[in-house]
Scaffold this active site. Structure first.
Site, PDB file in Angstrom:
ATOM      1  CB  CYS A 282      12.337  43.827  58.662  1.00 44.94           C
ATOM      2  SG  CYS A 282      12.541  42.133  59.238  1.00 44.94           S
ATOM      3  CG  HIS A 366       7.465  43.838  60.377  1.00 44.43           C
ATOM      4  ND1 HIS A 366       7.285  43.429  59.061  1.00 44.43           N
ATOM      5  CD2 HIS A 366       8.583  43.210  60.804  1.00 44.43           C
ATOM      6  CE1 HIS A 366       8.241  42.576  58.732  1.00 44.43           C
ATOM      7  NE2 HIS A 366       9.039  42.427  59.774  1.00 44.43           N
ATOM      8  CD  GLU A 368       4.574  45.524  58.169  1.00 42.63           C
ATOM      9  OE1 GLU A 368       4.776  44.322  58.450  1.00 42.63           O
ATOM     10  OE2 GLU A 368       5.448  46.412  58.308  1.00 42.63           O
TER      11      GLU A 368
END
Length: 407
Positions: A282, A366, A368
């Protein structure tokens, strides 16, 4: 004369006042008071608690396109802000339906109570899809969101305040969300039946530079066998390298990457030049691009959601990703030694890069997956492979294996 937007409903305990003077009325939720920010929209159907505690949203007011937000309540496990006591970076939220009583076994608090505790001003009863269409057509506007149970608003003052708000371009918001001091992390990813765990042993030492890092990023690094030291965003390259890391992680975060890059980019360049395996996400991706000679641009509507298709050129696969960014790296500005690895299939914007001659890579989205699909978890293993290759070859060398492991 007040201009009232057609997607508002005739309830006036809350207002959204846009920079152009348009006023949307609704029902107030969350904190009583006012907040200012850039209005964006998020298309995710789940994960509102993770979204509202993502530090990358600092300075923004989130419009949820999914109508039922808050219906499963909130809990302490799904918060993404690393410092549990820290105020949320997000300024406010815009909802379609009124908040219902929580209906989930994990819930520990009503969403409205949670919003108040987190200091988030909210408004319900808004046609959020109409507002989303407006943002798509005209870009992300600045606005003031106000909540007063008695409906007492100085509309002219609110319009003046909204009209005077600064653009997100040129704003460094990282100091509002970064860690105040160095700390370590060992919590691992959530497992069904046992919850979050603890890393017992570590194969690699990762220094994570915190521009607004999320908890699940740290958990996934720990689950890959990494001992993690988190440094504030102001850390210099010398301070990062003094920890003798096997790898360096550049985190997500809010604001204009070019502004944060004024102090972060020199440190990133030092790390890259040292040949240490480096992974950015990001804002970390954008600032890595700046450090390598590229430039960033402000997007019109940004990317915010958990359903964004991205193609990985290194594998030829398409993954569904979670995204949250209002700036993008301009691929045409990248030098020849930088290879584009990922691209958005929504609008063709850059979503990943790697250095051809060093163990350095990053992605815009992202991986995650908190919230979002888990298609991109492989990137954490890819980072570990780079560190392993460098260790096996001997620190300080840059073998072909280490250079190509990100590919």
């Amino acid at each position: 004369m007040t201009s009232t937007a057609p997607w508002s409903e005739p309830v006036s305990t809350a207002l959204i006042v846009f920079a152009d003077g348009t006023i949307v009325e609704g029902t107030g939720v969350g904190l009583i008071g006012t907040a200012t920010g850039e209005v964006c929209f998020n298309t995710a159907m789940t994960g509102y608690e993770e979204i509202l505690t993502d530090p990358s949203y600092a300075g923004q007011i989130i419009t949820f396109t999914f109508p039922h937000v808050g219906n499963v309540g909130t809990n302490e496990d799904d918060i993404e802000t690393v410092n549990m006591a820290q105020a949320s970076g997000v300024r406010g939220c815009i909802l379609r339906a009124d908040i219902t009583e929580p209906s989930n076994w994990r819930a520990t608090r009503h969403f409205d109570q949670w919003l108040k505790a987190r200091g988030i001003v909210g408004i319900a009863g808004v046609d959020t899809r109409a507002l989303t269409a407006l943002i798509r057509d005209r870009g992300m506007p600045n606005a003031v969101i106000a909540h007063d149970p008695k409906g007492n608003f100085d509309r002219e003052a609110l319009k003046r305040e909204a009209a005077g708000l600064r653009s997100m371009a040129g704003l460094d918001l990282v100091p509002d969300v970064t860690a105040g001091q160095t700390f370590t992390w060992d919590e691992t990813a959530w497992q069904d039946g046992s919850g979050y765990g603890r890393r017992d042993t570590a194969q690699f030492h990762v220094v994570a530079v915190d521009y607004g890092i999320k908890r699940n990023i740290l958990r996934l690094l720990a689950s890959q066998g990494c001992r993690i030291t988190v440094l504030p965003a102001s850390a210099t390259g010398e301070e990062v390298l003094a920890h003798n890391p096997d790898g360096v992680f550049l985190s997500n975060g809010p604001g204009d990457p070019a502004e944060t890059g004024k102090y972060a980019v020199p440190a990133i360049r030092e790390v890259v030049e040292a040949g240490v395996p480096t992974f950015g996400i990001c804002l970390g991706h954008q600032m890595l691009g700046l450090a390598l000679g590229g430039r960033t641009t402000k997007m019109g509507q940004g990317h915010h959601g958990a359903n964004h298709p991205v193609k990985d050129f290194t594998t030829g696969k398409v993954e569904i990703t979670s995204m949250n960014h209002g700036f993008a790296l301009d691929r045409d500005s990248l030098p020849a030694e930088v290879e584009e690895t990922h691209v958005s299939l929504f609008d063709g914007s850059n979503c990943g890069i790697r250095l051809k001659d060093k163990p350095v890579f990053s992605v815009q989205y992202h991986p995650e997956a908190s919230p979002g699909p888990r298609d991109s978890h492989y990137l954490f293993a890819r980072f570990v492979d780079l560190m392993r290759a460098r260790k096996e070859a001997g620190a300080g060398e840059a073998p072909e294996e280490a250079e190509t492991a990100a590919g």
